[in-house]
Write a protein that holds these residues in place. Structure first.
Motif, PDB file in Angstrom:
ATOM      1  N   VAL A  26       0.857  -1.195   0.000  1.00 37.48           N
ATOM      2  CA  VAL A  26       0.000   0.000   0.000  1.00 37.48           C
ATOM      3  C   VAL A  26       0.883   1.233   0.000  1.00 37.48           C
ATOM      4  O   VAL A  26       1.735   1.407   0.868  1.00 37.48           O
ATOM      5  CB  VAL A  26      -0.941   0.015   1.220  1.00 37.48           C
ATOM      6  N   LEU A  27       0.694   2.110  -0.982  1.00 33.82           N
ATOM      7  CA  LEU A  27       1.490   3.317  -1.118  1.00 33.82           C
ATOM      8  C   LEU A  27       0.803   4.538  -0.507  1.00 33.82           C
ATOM      9  O   LEU A  27       1.454   5.391   0.077  1.00 33.82           O
ATOM     10  CB  LEU A  27       1.787   3.583  -2.604  1.00 33.82           C
ATOM     11  N   SER A  49     -21.111   6.332   8.190  1.00 35.85           N
ATOM     12  CA  SER A  49     -20.610   5.775   6.925  1.00 35.85           C
ATOM     13  C   SER A  49     -19.103   5.982   6.862  1.00 35.85           C
ATOM     14  O   SER A  49     -18.538   6.817   7.581  1.00 35.85           O
ATOM     15  CB  SER A  49     -21.281   6.445   5.721  1.00 35.85           C
ATOM     16  N   ALA A  50     -18.453   5.222   5.983  1.00 41.07           N
ATOM     17  CA  ALA A  50     -16.999   5.311   5.841  1.00 41.07           C
ATOM     18  C   ALA A  50     -16.603   4.975   4.414  1.00 41.07           C
ATOM     19  O   ALA A  50     -17.232   4.124   3.759  1.00 41.07           O
ATOM     20  CB  ALA A  50     -16.287   4.377   6.815  1.00 41.07           C
ATOM     21  N   ALA A  51     -15.574   5.663   3.923  1.00 40.47           N
ATOM     22  CA  ALA A  51     -15.019   5.401   2.595  1.00 40.47           C
ATOM     23  C   ALA A  51     -13.506   5.288   2.733  1.00 40.47           C
ATOM     24  O   ALA A  51     -12.869   6.110   3.405  1.00 40.47           O
ATOM     25  CB  ALA A  51     -15.393   6.518   1.625  1.00 40.47           C
ATOM     26  N   VAL A  52     -12.935   4.275   2.084  1.00 40.91           N
ATOM     27  CA  VAL A  52     -11.498   4.019   2.171  1.00 40.91           C
ATOM     28  C   VAL A  52     -10.906   4.065   0.764  1.00 40.91           C
ATOM     29  O   VAL A  52     -11.442   3.446  -0.168  1.00 40.91           O
ATOM     30  CB  VAL A  52     -11.213   2.652   2.823  1.00 40.91           C
ATOM     31  N   PHE A  53      -9.827   4.815   0.625  1.00 35.63           N
ATOM     32  CA  PHE A  53      -9.095   4.903  -0.648  1.00 35.63           C
ATOM     33  C   PHE A  53      -7.700   4.334  -0.426  1.00 35.63           C
ATOM     34  O   PHE A  53      -6.970   4.759   0.480  1.00 35.63           O
ATOM     35  CB  PHE A  53      -9.001   6.357  -1.112  1.00 35.63           C
ATOM     36  N   LEU A  54      -7.305   3.356  -1.265  1.00 38.80           N
ATOM     37  CA  LEU A  54      -5.996   2.720  -1.152  1.00 38.80           C
ATOM     38  C   LEU A  54      -5.326   2.674  -2.512  1.00 38.80           C
ATOM     39  O   LEU A  54      -5.879   2.116  -3.470  1.00 38.80           O
ATOM     40  CB  LEU A  54      -6.125   1.304  -0.583  1.00 38.80           C
ATOM     41  N   ARG A  55      -4.164   3.278  -2.606  1.00 39.58           N
ATOM     42  CA  ARG A  55      -3.335   3.213  -3.819  1.00 39.58           C
ATOM     43  C   ARG A  55      -2.226   2.202  -3.535  1.00 39.58           C
ATOM     44  O   ARG A  55      -1.492   2.339  -2.563  1.00 39.58           O
ATOM     45  CB  ARG A  55      -2.762   4.594  -4.116  1.00 39.58           C
ATOM     46  N   HIS A  56      -2.111   1.189  -4.393  1.00 38.24           N
ATOM     47  CA  HIS A  56      -1.234   0.063  -4.047  1.00 38.24           C
ATOM     48  C   HIS A  56      -0.526  -0.469  -5.271  1.00 38.24           C
ATOM     49  O   HIS A  56      -0.916  -0.207  -6.422  1.00 38.24           O
ATOM     50  CB  HIS A  56      -2.060  -1.056  -3.400  1.00 38.24           C
ATOM     51  N   ARG A  57       0.504  -1.263  -5.026  1.00 36.12           N
ATOM     52  CA  ARG A  57       1.213  -1.958  -6.102  1.00 36.12           C
ATOM     53  C   ARG A  57       0.398  -3.160  -6.552  1.00 36.12           C
ATOM     54  O   ARG A  57      -0.392  -3.726  -5.785  1.00 36.12           O
ATOM     55  CB  ARG A  57       2.590  -2.416  -5.625  1.00 36.12           C
ATOM     56  N   PRO A  58       0.592  -3.594  -7.800  1.00 38.24           N
ATOM     57  CA  PRO A  58      -0.188  -4.733  -8.304  1.00 38.24           C
ATOM     58  C   PRO A  58       0.016  -6.021  -7.514  1.00 38.24           C
ATOM     59  O   PRO A  58      -0.884  -6.862  -7.454  1.00 38.24           O
ATOM     60  CB  PRO A  58       0.313  -4.887  -9.749  1.00 38.24           C
ATOM     61  N   ASP A  59       1.186  -6.190  -6.895  1.00 33.18           N
ATOM     62  CA  ASP A  59       1.450  -7.427  -6.158  1.00 33.18           C
ATOM     63  C   ASP A  59       0.995  -7.357  -4.706  1.00 33.18           C
ATOM     64  O   ASP A  59       1.245  -8.283  -3.928  1.00 33.18           O
ATOM     65  CB  ASP A  59       2.946  -7.759  -6.201  1.00 33.18           C
ATOM     66  N   SER A  60       0.327  -6.298  -4.308  1.00 33.89           N
ATOM     67  CA  SER A  60      -0.128  -6.170  -2.930  1.00 33.89           C
ATOM     68  C   SER A  60      -1.306  -7.095  -2.656  1.00 33.89           C
ATOM     69  O   SER A  60      -2.188  -7.265  -3.512  1.00 33.89           O
ATOM     70  CB  SER A  60      -0.544  -4.717  -2.642  1.00 33.89           C
ATOM     71  N   PRO A  61      -1.379  -7.689  -1.458  1.00 34.68           N
ATOM     72  CA  PRO A  61      -2.502  -8.572  -1.117  1.00 34.68           C
ATOM     73  C   PRO A  61      -3.765  -7.802  -0.737  1.00 34.68           C
ATOM     74  O   PRO A  61      -4.766  -8.416  -0.358  1.00 34.68           O
ATOM     75  CB  PRO A  61      -1.968  -9.357   0.075  1.00 34.68           C
ATOM     76  N   GLU A 111     -22.582  -2.586   5.320  1.00 36.68           N
ATOM     77  CA  GLU A 111     -23.062  -2.108   4.023  1.00 36.68           C
ATOM     78  C   GLU A 111     -22.761  -0.634   3.788  1.00 36.68           C
ATOM     79  O   GLU A 111     -22.829  -0.154   2.646  1.00 36.68           O
ATOM     80  CB  GLU A 111     -24.571  -2.336   3.900  1.00 36.68           C
ATOM     81  N   LYS A 112     -22.402   0.110   4.823  1.00 35.04           N
ATOM     82  CA  LYS A 112     -22.132   1.541   4.690  1.00 35.04           C
ATOM     83  C   LYS A 112     -20.633   1.845   4.539  1.00 35.04           C
ATOM     84  O   LYS A 112     -20.219   2.992   4.683  1.00 35.04           O
ATOM     85  CB  LYS A 112     -22.665   2.286   5.918  1.00 35.04           C
ATOM     86  N   VAL A 113     -19.872   0.806   4.226  1.00 38.96           N
ATOM     87  CA  VAL A 113     -18.433   0.994   4.025  1.00 38.96           C
ATOM     88  C   VAL A 113     -18.108   0.741   2.553  1.00 38.96           C
ATOM     89  O   VAL A 113     -18.490  -0.293   1.998  1.00 38.96           O
ATOM     90  CB  VAL A 113     -17.602   0.033   4.907  1.00 38.96           C
ATOM     91  N   SER A 114     -17.414   1.676   1.912  1.00 40.65           N
ATOM     92  CA  SER A 114     -16.970   1.505   0.526  1.00 40.65           C
ATOM     93  C   SER A 114     -15.447   1.538   0.485  1.00 40.65           C
ATOM     94  O   SER A 114     -14.811   2.315   1.210  1.00 40.65           O
ATOM     95  CB  SER A 114     -17.537   2.616  -0.364  1.00 40.65           C
ATOM     96  N   VAL A 115     -14.869   0.700  -0.360  1.00 39.07           N
ATOM     97  CA  VAL A 115     -13.412   0.605  -0.496  1.00 39.07           C
ATOM     98  C   VAL A 115     -13.053   0.815  -1.956  1.00 39.07           C
ATOM     99  O   VAL A 115     -13.563   0.125  -2.840  1.00 39.07           O
ATOM    100  CB  VAL A 115     -12.893  -0.764  -0.015  1.00 39.07           C
ATOM    101  N   MET A 116     -12.175   1.765  -2.208  1.00 42.86           N
ATOM    102  CA  MET A 116     -11.695   2.066  -3.560  1.00 42.86           C
ATOM    103  C   MET A 116     -10.224   1.691  -3.649  1.00 42.86           C
ATOM    104  O   MET A 116      -9.389   2.223  -2.917  1.00 42.86           O
ATOM    105  CB  MET A 116     -11.885   3.549  -3.876  1.00 42.86           C
ATOM    106  N   LEU A 117      -9.914   0.760  -4.554  1.00 44.76           N
ATOM    107  CA  LEU A 117      -8.533   0.299  -4.741  1.00 44.76           C
ATOM    108  C   LEU A 117      -8.009   0.810  -6.081  1.00 44.76           C
ATOM    109  O   LEU A 117      -8.669   0.652  -7.112  1.00 44.76           O
ATOM    110  CB  LEU A 117      -8.471  -1.223  -4.695  1.00 44.76           C
ATOM    111  N   VAL A 118      -6.821   1.389  -6.056  1.00 46.43           N
ATOM    112  CA  VAL A 118      -6.215   1.940  -7.277  1.00 46.43           C
ATOM    113  C   VAL A 118      -4.827   1.330  -7.431  1.00 46.43           C
ATOM    114  O   VAL A 118      -3.892   1.706  -6.716  1.00 46.43           O
ATOM    115  CB  VAL A 118      -6.119   3.471  -7.210  1.00 46.43           C
ATOM    116  N   PRO A 119      -4.654   0.360  -8.349  1.00 45.29           N
ATOM    117  CA  PRO A 119      -3.315  -0.210  -8.564  1.00 45.29           C
ATOM    118  C   PRO A 119      -2.449   0.736  -9.395  1.00 45.29           C
ATOM    119  O   PRO A 119      -2.943   1.494 -10.225  1.00 45.29           O
ATOM    120  CB  PRO A 119      -3.601  -1.511  -9.318  1.00 45.29           C
ATOM    121  N   VAL A 120      -1.146   0.685  -9.169  1.00 43.79           N
ATOM    122  CA  VAL A 120      -0.192   1.498  -9.923  1.00 43.79           C
ATOM    123  C   VAL A 120       0.863   0.576 -10.513  1.00 43.79           C
ATOM    124  O   VAL A 120       0.918  -0.616 -10.209  1.00 43.79           O
ATOM    125  CB  VAL A 120       0.472   2.555  -9.019  1.00 43.79           C
ATOM    126  N   ARG A 121       1.727   1.160 -11.346  1.00 42.00           N
ATOM    127  CA  ARG A 121       2.807   0.381 -11.938  1.00 42.00           C
ATOM    128  C   ARG A 121       3.761  -0.110 -10.865  1.00 42.00           C
ATOM    129  O   ARG A 121       4.026   0.582  -9.890  1.00 42.00           O
ATOM    130  CB  ARG A 121       3.577   1.229 -12.950  1.00 42.00           C
TER     131      ARG A 121
END
Length: 254
Positions: free
Chosen positions: A134-135, A157-169, A191-201
Protein backbone atom coordinates in the motif's frame (compact mmCIF):
# COMPACT_ATOMS: atom_id res chain seq x y z
CA UNK A 1 70.33 30.64 1.50
CA UNK A 2 68.84 28.28 4.10
CA UNK A 3 66.33 30.98 5.01
CA UNK A 4 65.23 31.31 1.38
CA UNK A 5 65.02 27.52 1.05
CA UNK A 6 62.83 27.21 4.14
CA UNK A 7 60.63 30.04 2.85
CA UNK A 8 60.16 28.26 -0.46
CA UNK A 9 59.25 25.04 1.32
CA UNK A 10 56.71 26.86 3.47
CA UNK A 11 55.16 28.53 0.44
CA UNK A 12 55.04 25.17 -1.36
CA UNK A 13 53.32 23.52 1.63
CA UNK A 14 50.72 26.28 1.90
CA UNK A 15 50.17 26.16 -1.84
CA UNK A 16 49.55 22.42 -1.87
CA UNK A 17 47.32 22.58 1.20
CA UNK A 18 45.25 25.28 -0.45
CA UNK A 19 44.90 23.21 -3.61
CA UNK A 20 43.76 20.14 -1.69
CA UNK A 21 41.27 22.23 0.31
CA UNK A 22 39.90 23.78 -2.87
CA UNK A 23 39.54 20.38 -4.49
CA UNK A 24 37.83 18.91 -1.42
CA UNK A 25 35.31 21.75 -1.27
CA UNK A 26 34.70 21.43 -5.00
CA UNK A 27 34.01 17.71 -4.79
CA UNK A 28 31.91 18.06 -1.64
CA UNK A 29 29.40 20.11 -3.56
CA UNK A 30 28.65 17.17 -5.85
CA UNK A 31 26.19 15.65 -3.36
CA UNK A 32 22.78 17.08 -2.58
CA UNK A 33 20.63 16.52 0.51
CA UNK A 34 17.42 14.84 -0.58
CA UNK A 35 15.47 14.80 2.70
CA UNK A 36 16.45 15.78 6.23
CA UNK A 37 14.91 15.51 9.69
CA UNK A 38 13.81 11.92 9.02
CA UNK A 39 13.34 9.21 11.66
CA UNK A 40 15.82 6.39 11.23
CA UNK A 41 13.24 3.84 10.04
CA UNK A 42 12.04 6.20 7.30
CA UNK A 43 15.60 7.09 6.29
CA UNK A 44 16.48 3.38 6.03
CA UNK A 45 13.43 2.75 3.84
CA UNK A 46 14.33 5.63 1.51
CA UNK A 47 17.96 4.49 1.37
CA UNK A 48 17.00 0.91 0.54
CA UNK A 49 14.60 2.06 -2.19
CA UNK A 50 17.20 4.29 -3.84
CA UNK A 51 19.99 1.73 -3.66
CA UNK A 52 17.64 -0.93 -5.04
CA UNK A 53 16.99 1.30 -8.07
CA UNK A 54 20.65 1.98 -8.81
CA UNK A 55 20.95 5.36 -7.07
CA UNK A 56 24.13 6.02 -5.06
CA UNK A 57 22.75 7.38 -1.77
CA UNK A 58 23.99 7.67 1.80
CA UNK A 59 22.43 8.30 5.21
CA UNK A 60 23.87 10.72 7.77
CA UNK A 61 22.84 11.15 11.40
CA UNK A 62 22.15 14.73 12.54
CA UNK A 63 21.66 13.88 16.20
CA UNK A 64 18.44 15.36 17.58
CA UNK A 65 17.58 16.63 14.09
CA UNK A 66 17.08 13.12 12.75
CA UNK A 67 18.70 11.65 9.65
CA UNK A 68 19.56 13.08 6.23
CA UNK A 69 19.62 11.19 2.93
CA UNK A 70 21.87 12.59 0.19
CA UNK A 71 22.49 11.64 -3.46
CA UNK A 72 24.70 12.81 -6.29
CA UNK A 73 23.43 16.00 -7.93
CA UNK A 74 23.25 14.22 -11.27
CA UNK A 75 20.87 11.65 -9.72
CA UNK A 76 18.63 14.18 -7.94
CA UNK A 77 15.73 14.28 -10.43
CA UNK A 78 15.69 10.52 -10.92
CA UNK A 79 15.83 9.91 -7.15
CA UNK A 80 12.88 12.24 -6.52
CA UNK A 81 10.79 10.51 -9.19
CA UNK A 82 11.60 7.08 -7.79
CA UNK A 83 10.61 8.14 -4.28
CA UNK A 84 7.43 9.75 -5.60
CA UNK A 85 6.45 6.50 -7.32
CA UNK A 86 6.93 4.69 -3.99
CA UNK A 87 5.07 7.40 -2.00
CA UNK A 88 8.18 8.17 0.08
CA UNK A 89 8.65 9.70 2.56
CA UNK A 90 5.46 8.21 3.98
CA UNK A 91 2.78 10.39 5.47
CA UNK A 92 2.61 10.47 9.26
CA UNK A 93 -0.78 9.91 10.92
CA UNK A 94 -2.03 11.20 14.27
CA UNK A 95 -3.53 8.97 16.93
CA UNK A 96 -6.43 9.68 19.29
CA UNK A 97 -4.15 10.93 22.04
CA UNK A 98 -2.49 13.48 19.76
CA UNK A 99 -5.78 14.75 18.36
CA UNK A 100 -7.37 15.29 21.77
CA UNK A 101 -4.29 16.53 23.62
CA UNK A 102 -3.83 20.14 24.68
CA UNK A 103 -7.48 21.23 24.59
CA UNK A 104 -7.59 24.65 26.17
CA UNK A 105 -11.32 25.38 25.84
CA UNK A 106 -14.51 23.37 26.20
CA UNK A 107 -15.57 22.34 22.70
CA UNK A 108 -19.13 22.13 21.47
CA UNK A 109 -20.67 18.71 20.71
CA UNK A 110 -20.30 19.39 16.98
CA UNK A 111 -16.60 20.19 17.35
CA UNK A 112 -16.06 17.12 19.49
CA UNK A 113 -17.76 14.93 16.89
CA UNK A 114 -15.67 16.42 14.06
CA UNK A 115 -12.50 15.90 16.06
CA UNK A 116 -13.45 12.31 16.85
CA UNK A 117 -14.18 11.61 13.18
CA UNK A 118 -10.78 13.03 12.18
CA UNK A 119 -9.01 10.96 14.83
CA UNK A 120 -10.70 7.77 13.61
CA UNK A 121 -9.78 8.61 10.01
CA UNK A 122 -6.13 9.01 11.01
CA UNK A 123 -6.11 5.75 12.94
CA UNK A 124 -7.70 3.79 10.08
CA UNK A 125 -5.44 5.33 7.42
CA UNK A 126 -2.37 4.58 9.52
CA UNK A 127 -3.48 0.96 9.93
CA UNK A 128 -4.20 0.39 6.24
CA UNK A 129 -0.93 2.08 5.21
CA UNK A 130 0.93 -0.77 6.94
CA UNK A 131 -0.47 -3.40 4.56
CA UNK A 132 2.27 -4.70 2.25
CA UNK A 133 2.28 -2.87 -1.07
CA UNK A 134 0.00 0.00 0.00
CA UNK A 135 1.49 3.32 -1.12
CA UNK A 136 -1.27 5.75 -0.15
CA UNK A 137 -4.09 5.27 2.36
CA UNK A 138 -7.03 7.59 3.05
CA UNK A 139 -10.10 7.09 5.21
CA UNK A 140 -13.18 9.34 5.33
CA UNK A 141 -15.64 8.88 8.20
CA UNK A 142 -19.08 10.37 8.84
CA UNK A 143 -20.35 9.76 12.36
CA UNK A 144 -24.00 9.13 13.15
CA UNK A 145 -25.83 12.32 14.03
CA UNK A 146 -29.36 13.42 14.87
CA UNK A 147 -30.85 16.73 13.79
CA UNK A 148 -33.10 17.82 16.64
CA UNK A 149 -34.83 20.46 14.50
CA UNK A 150 -35.93 18.09 11.74
CA UNK A 151 -35.76 14.80 13.59
CA UNK A 152 -33.64 13.31 10.78
CA UNK A 153 -31.00 10.71 11.68
CA UNK A 154 -27.88 10.40 9.52
CA UNK A 155 -26.28 6.95 9.88
CA UNK A 156 -22.52 6.46 10.14
CA UNK A 157 -20.61 5.77 6.92
CA UNK A 158 -17.00 5.31 5.84
CA UNK A 159 -15.02 5.40 2.59
CA UNK A 160 -11.50 4.02 2.17
CA UNK A 161 -9.10 4.90 -0.65
CA UNK A 162 -6.00 2.72 -1.15
CA UNK A 163 -3.34 3.21 -3.82
CA UNK A 164 -1.23 0.06 -4.05
CA UNK A 165 1.21 -1.96 -6.10
CA UNK A 166 -0.19 -4.73 -8.30
CA UNK A 167 1.45 -7.43 -6.16
CA UNK A 168 -0.13 -6.17 -2.93
CA UNK A 169 -2.50 -8.57 -1.12
CA UNK A 170 -4.86 -5.68 -0.39
CA UNK A 171 -7.20 -6.72 -3.21
CA UNK A 172 -8.04 -9.89 -1.26
CA UNK A 173 -8.54 -8.02 2.03
CA UNK A 174 -11.53 -5.84 1.19
CA UNK A 175 -13.74 -7.79 3.59
CA UNK A 176 -11.22 -7.41 6.42
CA UNK A 177 -10.87 -3.71 5.66
CA UNK A 178 -14.62 -3.20 5.95
CA UNK A 179 -14.75 -5.18 9.18
CA UNK A 180 -11.97 -3.02 10.64
CA UNK A 181 -13.93 0.11 9.80
CA UNK A 182 -17.10 -1.34 11.37
CA UNK A 183 -15.20 -2.09 14.58
CA UNK A 184 -13.62 1.39 14.69
CA UNK A 185 -16.60 3.62 13.85
CA UNK A 186 -19.53 3.78 16.32
CA UNK A 187 -22.86 2.82 14.74
CA UNK A 188 -21.32 1.81 11.41
CA UNK A 189 -22.67 -1.21 9.51
CA UNK A 190 -20.89 -3.30 6.91
CA UNK A 191 -23.06 -2.11 4.02
CA UNK A 192 -22.13 1.54 4.69
CA UNK A 193 -18.43 0.99 4.02
CA UNK A 194 -16.97 1.51 0.53
CA UNK A 195 -13.41 0.61 -0.50
CA UNK A 196 -11.69 2.07 -3.56
CA UNK A 197 -8.53 0.30 -4.74
CA UNK A 198 -6.21 1.94 -7.28
CA UNK A 199 -3.31 -0.21 -8.56
CA UNK A 200 -0.19 1.50 -9.92
CA UNK A 201 2.81 0.38 -11.94
CA UNK A 202 5.19 -1.88 -10.09
CA UNK A 203 8.25 0.07 -11.23
CA UNK A 204 8.90 3.54 -12.53
CA UNK A 205 10.38 3.59 -16.04
CA UNK A 206 13.32 5.98 -15.79
CA UNK A 207 16.74 5.98 -17.46
CA UNK A 208 19.35 3.95 -15.64
CA UNK A 209 22.07 6.22 -14.28
CA UNK A 210 24.68 3.55 -15.04
CA UNK A 211 23.67 3.33 -18.72
CA UNK A 212 22.61 6.83 -19.69
CA UNK A 213 26.00 8.43 -20.20
CA UNK A 214 24.70 11.54 -21.94
CA UNK A 215 22.40 12.57 -19.08
CA UNK A 216 23.74 11.17 -15.82
CA UNK A 217 27.10 9.44 -16.19
CA UNK A 218 28.87 11.98 -18.42
CA UNK A 219 28.65 14.99 -16.07
CA UNK A 220 30.17 13.04 -13.20
CA UNK A 221 32.96 11.73 -15.45
CA UNK A 222 33.66 15.17 -16.90
CA UNK A 223 33.64 16.65 -13.42
CA UNK A 224 36.23 14.16 -12.17
CA UNK A 225 38.46 14.69 -15.22
CA UNK A 226 38.13 18.47 -15.02
CA UNK A 227 38.94 18.47 -11.31
CA UNK A 228 42.05 16.34 -11.85
CA UNK A 229 43.18 18.49 -14.78
CA UNK A 230 42.64 21.69 -12.79
CA UNK A 231 44.62 20.33 -9.87
CA UNK A 232 47.54 19.20 -12.06
CA UNK A 233 47.58 22.50 -13.95
CA UNK A 234 47.67 24.56 -10.76
CA UNK A 235 50.34 22.31 -9.29
CA UNK A 236 52.50 22.59 -12.43
CA UNK A 237 52.14 26.37 -12.47
CA UNK A 238 53.13 26.56 -8.82
CA UNK A 239 56.19 24.39 -9.31
CA UNK A 240 57.28 26.38 -12.35
CA UNK A 241 56.84 29.60 -10.41
CA UNK A 242 58.91 28.32 -7.49
CA UNK A 243 61.60 27.03 -9.86
CA UNK A 244 61.86 30.37 -11.62
CA UNK A 245 62.11 32.18 -8.30
CA UNK A 246 64.85 29.79 -7.24
CA UNK A 247 66.89 30.44 -10.39
CA UNK A 248 66.44 34.18 -9.95
CA UNK A 249 67.64 34.03 -6.36
CA UNK A 250 70.68 31.98 -7.43
CA UNK A 251 71.65 34.54 -10.08
CA UNK A 252 71.20 37.45 -7.66
CA UNK A 253 73.06 35.84 -4.71
CA UNK A 254 76.67 36.75 -5.83
Amino acid sequence: MSFLFRGRLARTGFFRAGLFLLLALFLAGCRQDLYSGLPEAEANLILATLLGNGIDADKTSRGKNGFTVAVEKSDLVRALKILESHSLPRESFKNLGEVFSGQGMIASPTEEQARLAFAIEQELAGTFARIDGVLTARAHVVLERHDAATGVNTPSSAAVFLRHRPDSPVADLQGKIKETCVQAVPGLVYEKVSVMLVPVRAEVLLPDARKTDAIFEAPALYLAISSAALFLALLACGLLYLKSRGKKSTRESP
